[in-house]
Structures are given as C-alpha cells and as structure tokens.
Design an enzyme around this catalytic site. Structure first.
Site, PDB file in Angstrom:
ATOM      1  N   GLU A 128      37.755  21.099  14.719  1.00  0.00           N
ATOM      2  CA  GLU A 128      37.026  22.173  14.000  1.00  0.00           C
ATOM      3  C   GLU A 128      36.756  23.443  15.618  1.00  0.00           C
ATOM      4  O   GLU A 128      35.770  24.071  15.835  1.00  0.00           O
ATOM      5  CB  GLU A 128      36.008  22.420  13.434  1.00  0.00           C
ATOM      6  CG  GLU A 128      36.470  21.491  12.486  1.00  0.00           C
ATOM      7  CD  GLU A 128      35.615  21.734  11.099  1.00  0.00           C
ATOM      8  OE1 GLU A 128      34.043  22.026  11.465  1.00  0.00           O
ATOM      9  OE2 GLU A 128      35.375  21.054  10.192  1.00  0.00           O
ATOM     10  N   GLU A 273      40.331  17.165   6.053  1.00  0.00           N
ATOM     11  CA  GLU A 273      38.446  16.954   5.397  1.00  0.00           C
ATOM     12  C   GLU A 273      38.951  17.920   3.824  1.00  0.00           C
ATOM     13  O   GLU A 273      39.110  18.964   4.080  1.00  0.00           O
ATOM     14  CB  GLU A 273      38.104  17.425   6.178  1.00  0.00           C
ATOM     15  CG  GLU A 273      37.535  16.258   7.445  1.00  0.00           C
ATOM     16  CD  GLU A 273      36.347  17.065   7.849  1.00  0.00           C
ATOM     17  OE1 GLU A 273      35.294  18.030   7.411  1.00  0.00           O
ATOM     18  OE2 GLU A 273      35.793  16.666   9.225  1.00  0.00           O
TER      19      GLU A 273
END
EC number: 3.2.1.39
Length: 370
Positions: A128, A273
C-alpha cells in the site's frame, strides 16, 4: 447377468461411490484453492509458527501471505506444500532500491535459502505504498526496488517460478464508477504507469487489497449493506452489458479498467487482501463478517463480470491481532489466538475441516456387506 457379475456388484458399487466422493471432494477443494489467508503477527498472544502452519494444513488452506520474511514462519512452511506470497516490507524498499547487492542479499537470505522446500509464488515488494497516503516518501523507490528484486530472482535461477509485484489499495483509483470507467488518479499516474509497465513486461499480476467494508462504512447512505455482503437480491449497477450485484466485483473490475487505460490490458490481478471486521466500528459485526467471508470464499471460484473464472484471493487475516490499531484492526481474524475458529467457513472441507471419515465410513460400510 453371470454369477461372477452378481458377486462383484457390491464391490463395484463401493468403488463407484468412492470415486464419486473423491471427485466431489476434489472439485470442492479445487475451487477453494482460489483462497489464501494472510498470516499477520501483530499480537502478543498468537500461537507459534509451527502451530500456525499446522492450522493452515488442517483447514486445507493452500495459500498464505507473509508480510515480511520471518524465518521462523519460513522454517515452519518447509515441506508444507503451501504457496506463499512473501512480503518485502516497506521499511526495506529504499534500501533494496539503492543497489543490486542489497537485492541479491535479500533474495539469497529470504528466498533461495528456503527454496524449493518453501513454495514461494510471489514477492510483494511493499504494501500500500501510495503518493496520496503517509507512505508517499517511498514512492520514488518502489519501482526500482521491484526491478532489483526481479533481477536478483532471475540471477538466482528462479525467474520462471516466482513473480515480483507490489500490493496496492484503492486510494490509487481516481474513478471507479461505473466499473468500466475505472482509472488511476491523474495525480498518481507518474507512480502507477511505471508499475503497470513493469508488470506487463514481466507478466506478473498486480496485487490489490480490496475492502468493500471500508467503502460501505464510509458511505452507508449510498452503498447498501447487501451490495457490500454479496447478498443483494437484484442487479445494483448496470454497466453496459455487465451487471453488478456486489461491490467486490465492481471494485475489482474498476482496477482492471484502470490497468487497461494505462497500457496494462494483459496484466492480471491477485486480490492480496480482503476481509470484514467482527467488531470495533460501524458495520463491524460478527454476522456481517461471517456473511462476507462465507460469500467471498464462494465467489472467488466464479470471477467478476469483466473477468469470469477463479479469482486468487487472500483473506485478511488468520488471527485477531491485539497489537494493531485502531480498534477495528484487532478484529479481522478468522481464528482467535487460541486457534478456535470464529466462523464456520468452508475451504473445500466440511465445516472448515476436510473430514474424510464421512467418505471412509460410507465406503467401509458398503465393502463390509460384500
């Protein structure tokens, strides 16, 4: 029918039944193998690595994501046949980008020393990292780090076995509605375009963290709970010929569209995820989490309107982790730290565990009648 045929009838029935049961089990397990689970370790009460890997095996979870090259976990994974997405943490990205010697050392110590006993499938360089979040200071180092790790993997003779990518979140998407109009943020294209080009040229997938929960909890007035939980009874979004009944598909397909607009039409996606918290914030309830996870596991076998077929997906996370913040981050686990399941989920097995005694007992009963 001859006498020998009559005597063979029960045996043939047993063999036929066993074959059908094994085929049924194989189909269910094959579908479930689209699913992996993220192994986070930010808790002070978690089981040891060997116990955790045994739990993966006993629950028939065939894929695992590690966020860093924890050698205890990698040792426990040896010989397990579990496919691994291995993380190179954000804290190492700048160092790896600074020179090939650092990338070679990292690959030797964390990949080659464990290969092939550990089935490493991906290296996720960073998690991220984005120019629009608190990780912006790492953005200029990410693609160089990916390139260096890719070269080091090739030098180690593993280029045909391990793909190098990075894990991104939806903050990089500027437009996501309708999904066919998905695009990366204009102010982030300088960052995303080189990543997309690298993945296209190396034939690696983009790793994407997709959380309908956060979209729903941030905008419950416009996004419905059923749409977020895969339970909407009707089409919610009509996008040309494509129909969307769940937010997960809409988010996923918006990233596919963004990739195509960036010259990455051939780049696949792995959902690195996805999950739903069971407590700690608005919409975070046990029932919602159980519904989302159960439906996600089933849906991963099917694909999205834009890309039908199994979606390789990693559920976040294996355990509730009590050292995470804010509060809702503590409640994403499939299991409590005592290894007890929080939900009745099916990873291709009965009640979360493949209970072969059902098949064995049925067959034994028939054979005993011969």
């Amino acid at each position: 029918m001859s006498t020998s045929d009559k005597h063979n009838t029960p045996q043939m029935a047993a063999i036929t039944l066993l074959g059908l049961l094994l085929v049924a089990s194989t189909i269910e397990i094959a579908g479930a193998q689209s699913i992996g689970v993220c192994y986070g370790m930010l808790g002070n009460n978690l089981p040891n690595h060997w116990e955790v890997i045994q739990l993966y095996k006993s629950r028939n979870i065939g894929r695992l994501r590690l966020y860093d090259p924890n050698h205890g976990a990698l040792q426990a994974l040896k010989g397990s046949n579990i496919e691994v997405m291995l993380g190179l943490p954000n804290s190492d990205v700048k160092h790896i980008a600074s020179g090939m010697e650092h990338a070679r050392w990292w690959v030797q110590k964390n990949v080659k020393d464990f290969w092939p006993d550990v089935k490493i499938k991906y290296i996720a360089v960073g998690n991220e990292i984005s120019p629009v979040t608190g990780t912006s200071y790492l953005t200029s180092f990410l693609t160089p780090a990916m390139v260096n790790i890719y070269k080091a993997i090739g030098e180690a003779g593993l280029g045909n076995n391990i793909k190098v990518s990075t894990s991104v979140d939806m903050t990089l998407i500027g437009n996501s509605y309708p999904p066919s109009q998905g695009s990366f943020r204009n102010d982030a294209r300088w960052f995303t375009d080189p990543i997309v080009g690298f993945l296209r040229d190396t034939r690696a997938p983009l790793l994407v963290n997709i959380y309908p929960y956060f979209s729903y909890s941030g905008n419950p007035g416009q996004i419905s709970l059923p749409y977020s939980l895969f339970t909407a009874p009707n089409v919610v979004v009509q996008d040309g010929s494509r129909q969307y009944r769940n937010l997960f598909d809409a988010m996923l397909d918006s990233v596919y569209a963004a990739l195509e607009r960036s010259g990455g039409a051939s780049v696949g996606i792995v959902v690195s995820e996805s999950g739903w918290p069971s407590a700690g914030a608005f919409g975070a309830t046990y029932d919602n989490a159980a519904t989302y996870l159960r439906n996600l596991i089933q849906h991963a076998k099917e694909g999205s309107p834009r890309k039908p077929g199994p979606i390789e997906t990693y559920i976040f996370a294996m355990f509730d982790e009590n050292n995470k913040n804010p509060e809702l981050e503590k409640h994403f686990g499939l299991f409590s730290p005592n290894k007890q399941p929080k939900y009745n989920l099916n990873f291709g097995v009965s009640g979360g565990v493949w209970d072969s005694s059902v098949e064995t007992n049925a067959t034994a009963s028939l054979i005993s009648e011969m």
